[in-house]
Design an enzyme around this catalytic site. Structure first.
Site, PDB file in Angstrom:
ATOM      1  N   SER A 157      38.558  43.493  31.678  1.00 57.59           N
ATOM      2  CA  SER A 157      39.745  42.658  31.839  1.00 57.59           C
ATOM      3  C   SER A 157      39.875  41.805  30.588  1.00 57.59           C
ATOM      4  CB  SER A 157      39.581  41.762  33.073  1.00 57.59           C
ATOM      5  OG  SER A 157      40.555  40.742  33.131  1.00 57.59           O
ATOM      6  N   TYR A 170      34.710  36.119  38.602  1.00 59.72           N
ATOM      7  CA  TYR A 170      35.411  37.284  38.049  1.00 59.72           C
ATOM      8  C   TYR A 170      35.156  37.402  36.548  1.00 59.72           C
ATOM      9  CZ  TYR A 170      39.349  40.499  37.209  1.00 59.72           C
ATOM     10  OH  TYR A 170      40.132  41.565  36.848  1.00 59.72           O
TER      11      TYR A 170
END
Length: 269
Positions: A157, A170
């Site tokens: 990401s 995350y």
């Protein structure tokens, strides 16, 4: 005209919908047969609706409509035995494994790092980091034994490159898979197995497009996390899939150890 992945077999995690479904379809369009899995039930700390069995069935139909073979199973990336059984079954049926698309992941948000619950932290790390390791662990021995080389692409990401408020679990997992990728790239190079990460900005999938994430992204902290340089709010799943197809193809035969952003310029802001 033969596709770029004609005769190859690809394993795709989190394949029931969103990016995973798109990856399975694009890989199939390029000639690959697919081994696909997804958990297909809700996890306790995930604040938006997750995929269900019917979603995975739809992925299978889309691949079959392309006249490619697909094996689908419901499996949890945290379950090593289930992943190994799936890989063994897939290799037994299709005869080989060339591409691993470690895509499965969840998202979440907390007010800040120190008020995040232990359950939120542990489930995120278990799925988004340990689950990637378990997927690769199950797949690599068959790839090495076959002696055909191959490509492993891990979905990280933009949060795998920079910190983002409210998402410490995350961000940590997505940074973690970059370290895993870099180590694997060195370990697997002698076997001609290439390992890379892709780093999307926000992608138009059910993980982002839902009531919970809409509320988060409307906050000041959340808005910081989705500000692209190019004039687009989110990219489409196929934009990530196209990068994965390239990384899996002979066109990228000497590309390994790379973190490839598909981020509409987000990381330049």
């Amino acid at each position: 005209m033969a596709g770029r992945l004609e005769g190859k077999v690809a394993l795709v995690s989190g394949a029931a919908r969103g990016q995973g479904r798109s990856h399975a379809v694009r890989l199939a369009q390029e000639g690959a047969d697919i081994i696909a899995f997804d958990i297909c039930h809700q996890l306790d700390t995930v604040p938006y609706p997750m995929a269900v069995s019917e979603d995975l069935e739809q992925t299978a139909k889309l691949v079959e409509d392309l006249d490619r073979r697909i094996l689908t199973r419901e499996a949890d990336v945290r379950d090593s035995a289930a992943l190994q059984a799936l890989v063994d079954e897939g290799v037994g049926e299709f005869g080989r494994l060339d591409v691993v698309c470690a895509n499965a992941g969840i998202a979440g948000f907390a007010e800040n790092t120190w008020t995040m619950t232990e359950d939120q932290w542990e489930e995120m790390i278990a799925v988004n980091l340990t689950g990637v390791w378990k997927t690769v662990k199950a797949a690599v021995p068959s790839m090495i034994e076959a002696g055909n080389g191959g490509s492993i692409v891990i979905t990280s990401s933009t949060a795998g490159v920079k910190g983002m408020p409210g998402t410490a679990h995350y961000v940590s997992a997505k940074h973690g898979v970059v370290g895993l990728m870099r180590t694997l790239a060195n370990e697997l190079a002698p076997h001609s197995i290439r390992v890379n990460t892709v780093h999307p900005t926000g992608v138009n999938t059910p993980m982002i497009v839902n009531d919970f994430m809409a509320e988060v992204l409307s906050s000041d902290d959340g808005a910081i996390n989705l500000q692209n340089a190019l004039p687009v709010g989110m990219v489409e799943p196929v934009d990530i899939s196209n990068a994965i197809v390239w990384l899996a193809s002979e066109e990228a035969r000497y590309v390994t150890g790379v973190s490839l952003p598909v981020d509409a310029g987000f990381l330049q802001r």
